[in-house]
Design an enzyme around this catalytic site. Structure first.
Site, PDB file in Angstrom:
ATOM      1  CB  CYS A  90       3.977   1.499  -2.517  1.00 48.87           C
ATOM      2  SG  CYS A  90       3.558   0.202  -1.373  1.00 48.87           S
ATOM      3  CE  LYS A 124      12.490  -9.480   2.664  1.00 55.54           C
ATOM      4  NZ  LYS A 124      11.583  -9.223   3.766  1.00 55.54           N
ATOM      5  CG  HIS A 134       7.536   3.719  -3.243  1.00 53.19           C
ATOM      6  ND1 HIS A 134       6.844   4.449  -2.303  1.00 53.19           N
ATOM      7  CD2 HIS A 134       7.549   2.435  -2.803  1.00 53.19           C
ATOM      8  CE1 HIS A 134       6.435   3.635  -1.353  1.00 53.19           C
ATOM      9  NE2 HIS A 134       6.847   2.413  -1.620  1.00 53.19           N
ATOM     10  CG  HIS A 182       8.568  -1.050  -2.098  1.00 53.64           C
ATOM     11  ND1 HIS A 182       7.300  -0.655  -1.799  1.00 53.64           N
ATOM     12  CD2 HIS A 182       8.441  -1.947  -3.098  1.00 53.64           C
ATOM     13  CE1 HIS A 182       6.447  -1.278  -2.574  1.00 53.64           C
ATOM     14  NE2 HIS A 182       7.108  -2.074  -3.383  1.00 53.64           N
ATOM     15  NE  ARG A 232       2.296  -1.654   7.320  1.00 50.41           N
ATOM     16  CZ  ARG A 232       3.477  -1.892   6.784  1.00 50.41           C
ATOM     17  NH1 ARG A 232       4.285  -2.791   7.341  1.00 50.41           N
ATOM     18  NH2 ARG A 232       3.864  -1.269   5.699  1.00 50.41           N
ATOM     19  CD  GLN A 242       6.340   2.265   5.745  1.00 51.27           C
ATOM     20  OE1 GLN A 242       5.699   2.776   4.832  1.00 51.27           O
ATOM     21  NE2 GLN A 242       6.603   0.965   5.786  1.00 51.27           N
ATOM     22  CG  ASP A 266       7.744   4.257   1.989  1.00 53.57           C
ATOM     23  OD1 ASP A 266       8.669   3.570   1.527  1.00 53.57           O
ATOM     24  OD2 ASP A 266       6.546   3.936   1.933  1.00 53.57           O
TER      25      ASP A 266
END
Length: 643
Positions: free
Chosen positions: A337, A472, A388, A518, A366, A384, A386
RNA sequence: GCCGAUGUAGCUCAGUGGUAGAGCACUUCCUUGGUAAGGAAGAGGUCUCGGGUUCAAAUCCCGACAUUGGCUCCA
């Protein structure tokens, strides 16, 4: 007399002091034998506890979740009783029922339990079960409770009692065993006929890693041996489907000590599957107005200082990489992000451009504690799916609905039929924990609920589970073995737009702050594939199978024909190979079946001379003779239909 | 990170102080076989790594690493 109302609305007057178990007996002996607990005015209680006033009553048997958990709770007590007989002086922590059975945390002093001890414990439990000792409930004063466990020297129980209010303390006893317990329990130990102690583990007292580690003994129990056998068979099946085992057998991925723990190496076949999932999602996202981007795997430390991640997670992350000359600090990116925020900022954005949907299959790193790593589902480097979404607060709801649509479409395509949504909102008691305008929060929480409702999702709302930066929605997906996994997620974020000072120009020619969403329908490819492999037991649908067609010549005289067929299929876009090994056809079929290749084509004299194919479907067997075109059409149709 | 278990050939595993074994996979040869394992020969291992005990260690002890069952954590 007091009036008892049954679930069907029938009312029966009984003497005060009558227990639900008595009532069951008055209906039938058979029912009484099966009653494990009772729901009295919505509260689960001992079936043997007398009723003192008018009540709504539901008798709980094994078929009720409440009956099962009571059964398991009582089994935990039976386990404790057995342990006390086998290991005098053992001290007890807590022993609750859980989703698939029960456990008891115990302190055995210097003694270390081993696998070999488990059957002994089981045998003792069965023996004590046969005694059919009744569970008895007793109210005790705090002083008496402390005196009892003080005399026994069980500091854990003393600590628990310490936190309880006088007048609300109850003991349960069965046989020679007494435990501090809120209950409820089943009528007697005789019902616990089938017991299996599953495994041992360490568990901190009260979940606090600074405190003593107790031995946690997991078990499961059933009223009938057949049920236990079935349960154990299911556990066996889960073992067979384990993605770590299948990943090895099917040649999908591997790990290397030299590369590092938690860093999966994708083998060619796994890469094909993963690539197909990416392709599928990429296509779908393009259709839905997402714009793909690519960002680097590292970013300057300042990027994460700005995003706030450095302060919150910096110490528990891979530490910064330094450049040798300039002494700049870079972090492996733990999230995409911040990079995407910078992309949003690269030029002025008009309200007419919104929503901006920036998508990237972004690989992030991570640091996970070494004990956390697990196959593909918990790793240190993962990708991911991912994206946004930057939008106005008015657009949040529609964007949510579109992401829900996309996620459901993905789940359906991959054969997940059972899922629920967990909506995480603020804890109303600690508003100071959350950043952003409370009015926006209120609105977003409401709209997430509405969006989920309008899309027909079964939802649970959990207070206090929201991230500090926004509410979320997480998808909880059930696999073929009824295990639940958290996969996709959609999160509203008020924090990053603020920190990165993101702006768009509104129709009023003023600067406004966008809302950020997200979202990741798969979560990560690693975790999703791990779950998918187990869900499908490695039997990928045709469109996802790394090898779609194995062409198996009967003998080397027909290898040329097999290669010709393979070439034809490859030209049509199917993943196909010829098994030209000098092996008998039975062997080639067996090997392709074990690799779960969807289609096998057996070709020999007959097929080569007539230019046909003898078709075999994985798991189904021989499906007959087809010509090349008909077979290609069949493949295409199966792929189009999906599963 | 913590507690327990495990680590032997590519894979699955046997081997409890005396220089390492099986099945499958692999290579070569024989076989040319019609819907889930044809036959023979061969090659393949500093027994995870590092220390220690011992005349001698895959084996016993200590440490590290990895895997694993849990616990704690998870942007």
């Amino acid at each position: 007399m007091i009036n008892i109302t049954f679930p069907d609305g029938r009312v029966q007057p009984v003497e005060p002091g009558t227990s639900p178990l008595d009532i069951a007996k008055s209906i039938s002996e058979g029912l009484a034998r099966n009653v494990l607990a009772a729901e009295v005015n919505g509260e689960i209680r001992d079936a043997f506890r007398p009723l003192t006033e008018d009540a709504k009553l539901r008798l709980l048997t094994w078929d009720d979740p409440g009956g099962q958990s009571t059964f398991w709770h009582s089994s935990a007590h039976l386990l404790a009783e057995a342990l006390e007989v086998l290991y005098p002086g053992v001290k007890f922590g807590i022993g609750p029922p859980i989703a698939g059975g029960f456990y008891y945390d115990v302190d055995l002093g210097d003694r270390i339990l081993r696998e070999e001890d488990l059957p002994v414990i089981e045998a003792k439990m069965k023996e004590l079960g046969k005694a059919k000792n009744a569970y008895r409930r007793r109210e005790v004063s705090k002083a008496d409770a402390l005196a009892f466990f003080g005399a026994k020297g069980d500091e854990y129980k003393l600590e628990l009692i310490d936190g309880l209010q006088d007048g609300q303390i109850t003991f349960y006893e069965q046989g020679n065993f007494t435990d501090l317990c809120r209950g409820p329990h089943i009528p007697d130990t005789g019902a616990i006929k089938a017991v299996k102690i599953l495994n041992l583990a360490g568990a901190y007292w009260r979940g606090d890693e600074k405190r003593k580690q107790l031995t946690r003994i997991y078990g499961v129990s059933f009223p009938k041996q057949a049920q236990l056998d079935e349960h154990l068979a299911l556990l066996e099946e889960a073992k067979k489907r384990d993605h770590r085992k299948l990943g090895q057998e099917l040649g999908l991925f591997t790990f290397s000590q030299k590369v590092g723990a938690g860093l999966p190496l994708w083998l060619p076949k796994g890469t094909i599957v993963r690539g197909l999932l990416e392709e599928f999602l990429k296509k779908e996202q393009l259709r839905r107005g997402y714009t793909p981007v690519v960002t680097p795997h590292i970013g300057k430390k300042e990027l994460y200082v700005t995003s706030g991640h450095y302060e919150k997670y910096g110490a528990d992350s891979f530490q910064p990489i330094r450049t040798p000359r300039e002494d700049e600090e870079f972090l492996l990116k733990p999230m995409n992000c911040p990079h995407h925020c910078e992309i949003f900022k690269h030029k002025p954005v008009s309200y007419k451009d919104l929503p901006v949907r920036i998508a990237e299959f972004g690989t992030v790193y991570r640091y996970e504690q070494s004990g956390e790593l697990h196959g593909l589902t918990r790793v240190r480097g993962f990708t991911q799916d991912d994206a946004h979404i930057f939008c106005t607060k008015e657009q949040v709801k529609d964007e949510f609905k579109d992401v829900i649509d996309l996620t459901l479409m993905v789940l359906k395509k991959l054969g997940f039929e059972h899922y629920t949504a967990q909506i995480s909102v603020r804890d109303p008691n600690t508003p100071e924990k959350y950043i952003g305008d409370p009015a926006n929060w209120e609105r977003a929480e409401q709209e997430i609920k509405e969006a989920a409702d309008e899309k027909g999702l079964i939802t649970t709302v959990v207070e206090g589970e929201a991230a500090f930066y926004g509410p979320k929605l997480d998808f909880m997906v059930q696999d073929a073995l009824k295990r639940s996994w958290q996969l996709g997620t959609i999160q509203v974020d008020y924090n990053l737009p603020e920190r990165f000072e993101l702006e768009y120009i509104g129709s009023d020619n003023q600067r406004h702050r966008p809302v950020m969403i997200h979202r990741a329908p798969f979560g990560s490819f690693e975790r999703f594939l791990g779950v998918l492999i187990e869900h499908l037991a490695g039997n990928f649908p045709l469109w996802l199978a790394p090898d779609q067609v194995a062409v198996l010549p009967i003998s080397d005289k027909y290898v040329d024909y097999a290669i010709e067929v393979t070439g034809f299929l490859k030209n049509r876009g199917f993943r196909s190979f010829a098994d030209d090994r000098n092996e008998k056809i039975g062997k080639k079929i067996r090997d392709s079946e074990l690799l779960k290749v969807p289609y096998m084509l057996v070709v020999g004299e007959k097929e080569a001379s007539s230019r046909q194919l003898s078709v075999r479907r994985h798991g189904a067997g021989d499906v007959g003779i087809l010509d090349w075109e008909t077979f290609a059409t069949r493949l295409q149709n199966e792929i189009t239909v999906g599963l």
